[in-house]
Motif scaffolding. Structure first.
Motif, PDB file in Angstrom:
ATOM      1  N   ILE A   1      70.096  60.357 -29.754  1.00  0.00           N
ATOM      2  CA  ILE A   1      69.342  59.913 -28.393  1.00  0.00           C
ATOM      3  C   ILE A   1      70.440  60.074 -27.338  1.00  0.00           C
ATOM      4  CG2 ILE A   1      68.092  57.964 -27.420  1.00  0.00           C
ATOM      5  CD1 ILE A   1      66.312  59.230 -29.237  1.00  0.00           C
ATOM      6  N   ALA A   2      71.467  59.460 -27.225  1.00  0.00           N
ATOM      7  CA  ALA A   2      72.402  59.531 -26.595  1.00  0.00           C
ATOM      8  C   ALA A   2      72.743  60.957 -25.665  1.00  0.00           C
ATOM      9  CB  ALA A   2      73.735  58.677 -26.663  1.00  0.00           C
ATOM     10  N   SER A   3      72.850  61.754 -26.904  1.00  0.00           N
ATOM     11  CA  SER A   3      73.151  63.146 -26.439  1.00  0.00           C
ATOM     12  C   SER A   3      71.978  63.818 -25.827  1.00  0.00           C
ATOM     13  CB  SER A   3      73.607  63.951 -27.752  1.00  0.00           C
ATOM     14  OG  SER A   3      74.865  63.569 -28.010  1.00  0.00           O
ATOM     15  N   LYS A   4      70.550  63.523 -26.414  1.00  0.00           N
ATOM     16  CA  LYS A   4      69.352  64.084 -25.986  1.00  0.00           C
ATOM     17  C   LYS A   4      69.237  63.684 -24.255  1.00  0.00           C
ATOM     18  CE  LYS A   4      66.366  65.933 -27.622  1.00  0.00           C
ATOM     19  NZ  LYS A   4      66.032  67.325 -27.543  1.00  0.00           N
ATOM     20  N   ILE A   5      69.756  62.397 -24.126  1.00  0.00           N
ATOM     21  CA  ILE A   5      69.692  61.867 -22.716  1.00  0.00           C
ATOM     22  C   ILE A   5      70.617  62.609 -21.665  1.00  0.00           C
ATOM     23  CG2 ILE A   5      70.371  60.101 -21.174  1.00  0.00           C
ATOM     24  CD1 ILE A   5      69.281  57.897 -23.640  1.00  0.00           C
ATOM     25  N   ALA A   6      71.815  62.943 -22.306  1.00  0.00           N
ATOM     26  CA  ALA A   6      72.831  63.859 -21.502  1.00  0.00           C
ATOM     27  C   ALA A   6      72.164  65.326 -21.161  1.00  0.00           C
ATOM     28  CB  ALA A   6      74.134  63.688 -22.171  1.00  0.00           C
ATOM     29  N   ALA A   7      71.678  65.781 -22.291  1.00  0.00           N
ATOM     30  CA  ALA A   7      70.853  67.128 -22.144  1.00  0.00           C
ATOM     31  C   ALA A   7      69.909  67.045 -21.199  1.00  0.00           C
ATOM     32  CB  ALA A   7      70.540  67.492 -23.619  1.00  0.00           C
ATOM     33  N   GLU A   8      68.989  66.227 -21.003  1.00  0.00           N
ATOM     34  CA  GLU A   8      68.041  66.086 -20.356  1.00  0.00           C
ATOM     35  C   GLU A   8      68.351  66.022 -18.921  1.00  0.00           C
ATOM     36  OE1 GLU A   8      63.615  65.807 -18.896  1.00  0.00           O
ATOM     37  OE2 GLU A   8      64.995  66.880 -20.384  1.00  0.00           O
ATOM     38  N   ALA A   9      69.306  64.965 -18.565  1.00  0.00           N
ATOM     39  CA  ALA A   9      69.744  64.888 -17.217  1.00  0.00           C
ATOM     40  C   ALA A   9      70.424  66.059 -16.740  1.00  0.00           C
ATOM     41  CB  ALA A   9      70.988  63.708 -17.293  1.00  0.00           C
ATOM     42  N   ALA A  10      71.183  66.751 -17.570  1.00  0.00           N
ATOM     43  CA  ALA A  10      71.822  68.291 -17.076  1.00  0.00           C
ATOM     44  C   ALA A  10      70.620  69.089 -16.899  1.00  0.00           C
ATOM     45  CB  ALA A  10      72.928  68.518 -18.173  1.00  0.00           C
ATOM     46  N   ASP A  11      69.729  69.062 -17.896  1.00  0.00           N
ATOM     47  CA  ASP A  11      68.850  70.191 -17.443  1.00  0.00           C
ATOM     48  C   ASP A  11      68.045  70.221 -16.469  1.00  0.00           C
ATOM     49  OD1 ASP A  11      69.722  71.547 -19.552  1.00  0.00           O
ATOM     50  OD2 ASP A  11      68.098  70.606 -21.075  1.00  0.00           O
ATOM     51  N   VAL A  12      67.653  68.691 -15.835  1.00  0.00           N
ATOM     52  CA  VAL A  12      67.068  68.334 -14.717  1.00  0.00           C
ATOM     53  C   VAL A  12      67.984  68.781 -13.480  1.00  0.00           C
ATOM     54  CG1 VAL A  12      66.337  66.737 -13.225  1.00  0.00           C
ATOM     55  CG2 VAL A  12      65.540  66.588 -15.547  1.00  0.00           C
ATOM     56  N   ALA A  13      69.139  68.694 -13.504  1.00  0.00           N
ATOM     57  CA  ALA A  13      70.106  68.979 -12.549  1.00  0.00           C
ATOM     58  C   ALA A  13      70.357  70.353 -12.307  1.00  0.00           C
ATOM     59  CB  ALA A  13      71.547  68.402 -13.022  1.00  0.00           C
ATOM     60  N   LYS A  14      70.099  71.209 -13.382  1.00  0.00           N
ATOM     61  CA  LYS A  14      69.943  72.647 -13.620  1.00  0.00           C
ATOM     62  C   LYS A  14      68.788  73.115 -12.838  1.00  0.00           C
ATOM     63  CE  LYS A  14      71.849  73.193 -17.618  1.00  0.00           C
ATOM     64  NZ  LYS A  14      72.664  73.574 -18.700  1.00  0.00           N
ATOM     65  N   GLY A  15      67.502  72.356 -12.815  1.00  0.00           N
ATOM     66  CA  GLY A  15      66.474  72.799 -12.431  1.00  0.00           C
ATOM     67  C   GLY A  15      65.513  73.324 -13.385  1.00  0.00           C
ATOM     68  N   LEU A  16      65.938  73.318 -14.926  1.00  0.00           N
ATOM     69  CA  LEU A  16      65.017  73.838 -15.779  1.00  0.00           C
ATOM     70  C   LEU A  16      63.520  73.466 -15.672  1.00  0.00           C
ATOM     71  CD1 LEU A  16      67.751  74.859 -16.802  1.00  0.00           C
ATOM     72  CD2 LEU A  16      66.776  74.204 -19.238  1.00  0.00           C
TER      73      LEU A  16
END
Length: 424
Positions: free
Chosen positions: A346-361
């Motif tokens: 879950i912690a890693s999924k939060i990190a991935a989602e935050a990054a993907d939002v920042a990258k504009g996916l």
């Protein structure tokens, strides 16, 4: 045949079609990314795993490490961990077992989940060496290659291989000012072997043979960072960067041989160094996908390292990392429990989602907008279903025992959304 060799010819494989649909990306664009080495689809020709794309323009992927040790050797527990990791959104599993009957463990884990499977073959070679009443430093290089080939036949999709630790680098490491030395288990095996035998790393020396094996089975090489920093004080030091330079040359050779390859990255690193490290890796390693452990941004939070790694992982992925290895609350302390595995994923999924939002996916933003819509409309079921952890928020909501669906126990009748509903 490999995914890369087919991409070079312009051929679209079923795996490429599947990934393109999953990622909502044009399949011809995906083919070009694979051909250029910017995306990999770890998929052994003998494996039955679900195809998973890792690299530029795709969702940030998550790996969960599981596996037995010589002290805890419970196959049913590890199978349950693999299933739990999949349930909470892991994209890949690495079996890091060092206990008994490694082949049986791998087979049962691969039968239990259809996720992409990775291993570290030198662990098996180490277990074989100890079973012969020999020390790790007396390991027979043939046992390393036997482990690689055996696991390839079994269907392992990607393998961590510490090819970049050279004899010259080991000599330099002995004269460095590192506080933590080597913290990678596989890296220690290899560096200690080189130091004791005064010979070159067999994986580096016989890299062409490794490429032949990888091509035959379409193994994705995950070039290990055996000299990754084990504390903040060692981050971005000469041994870490020198190994990365070595890996850059090996990446190029793999890509030229149509072997899929990605690179593993740092473990512990201050916040202000993460972005630069991601950019350096992409430059030196020819834009190969980057697979990072964390990185952990502080060393003083044992028991909470899933949080320290999620902070670093979000920054790393937003700056170019493509694959995050989860870190559990048990990191540095013990073998993780089932609950630790869940918390780590879950912690890693939060990190991935935050990054993907920042990258504009687009997929990430679609998810975020759906949650905002559900919250505005007090649609609790939609909120639970959209959440990365679908059970925990429901438990908090149920604990309040409120009759009014248009409030929570935090604000009650003073809820800003409820008061302003329909006006703004």
């Amino acid at each position: 045949m490999t995914q890369k060799s087919e991409a070079q010819k312009g051929n679209i494989t079923p795996e490429m079609e599947f990934v393109a649909k999953e990622e909502n990306i044009d399949v011809n664009k995906l083919v070009k990314l694979i051909d250029n080495g910017k995306v990999v689809i770890p998929k052994n020709i003998n494996g039955n795993s679900k195809s998973c794309g890792i690299g530029e323009g795709l969702r940030t992927k998550i790996n969960a490490n599981i596996g037995s040790s010589s002290k805890i050797d419970d196959i049913n527990l590890e199978i349950d961990k693999a299933k739990l990791a999949k349930e909470y959104g892991a994209d890949a599993i690495m079996d890091l077992s060092t206990g008994s009957d490694l082949k049986l463990f791998r087979r049962k884990i691969m039968d239990a989940v259809d996720l992409c499977i990775g291993t570290v073959p030198i662990y098996e070679a180490g277990v074989v060496t100890l079973s012969k009443n020999k020390e790790i430093i007396d390991m027979d290089p043939d046992d390393i290659f036997k482990a690689i080939e055996n696991q390839a036949r079994e269907g392992v999709d990607f393998m961590t291989l510490h090819c970049g630790i050279t004899r010259d680098l080991v000599d330099k490491l002995k004269n460095s000012n590192r506080m933590m030395g080597i913290v990678s288990r596989g890296g220690t095996f290899m560096a200690s072997w080189i130091n004791h035998n005064e010979e070159e790393n067999p994986l580096f020396e016989n890299y062409d043979y490794l490429l032949e094996l990888s091509y035959e089975y379409d193994i994705t090489l995950s070039l290990g960072d055996g000299l990754r920093p084990g504390c903040l004080a060692d981050a971005s030091d000469i041994p870490q960067i020198q190994e990365l330079v070595n890996l850059g040359g090996l990446v190029k050779r793999a890509q030229e041989s149509n072997v899929q390859v990605m690179v593993e990255g740092p473990g512990h690193m201050p916040l202000n160094q993460i972005k630069a490290n991601m950019e350096i890796q992409k430059t030196i390693c020819h834009n190969a996908p980057f697979y990072v452990l964390g990185p952990l941004v502080t060393d003083i939070a044992p028991g909470y390292d899933h949080i320290t790694s999620a902070i670093g992982g979000a920054i790393a992925a937003s700056a170019g990392a493509n694959f995050l290895c989860y870190v559990t609350p048990a990191e540095h302390l013990s073998l993780p429990s089932l609950e630790d595995v869940k918390e780590g994923v879950i912690a890693s999924k939060i990190a991935a989602e935050a990054a993907d939002v920042a990258k504009g996916l687009p997929q990430a933003w679609e998810h975020e907008r759906a949650m905002a819509h559900a919250r505005k409309n007090f649609d609790w079921e939609a909120q639970f279903n959209l959440a990365l952890d679908k059970s925990k928020p429901r438990k908090y909501r149920d604990k309040c025992e409120l009759d009014d669906d248009e409030m929570c126990a935090m604000c009650g009748e003073y809820c800003a959304v409820k008061i302003a509903k329909g006006d703004f």
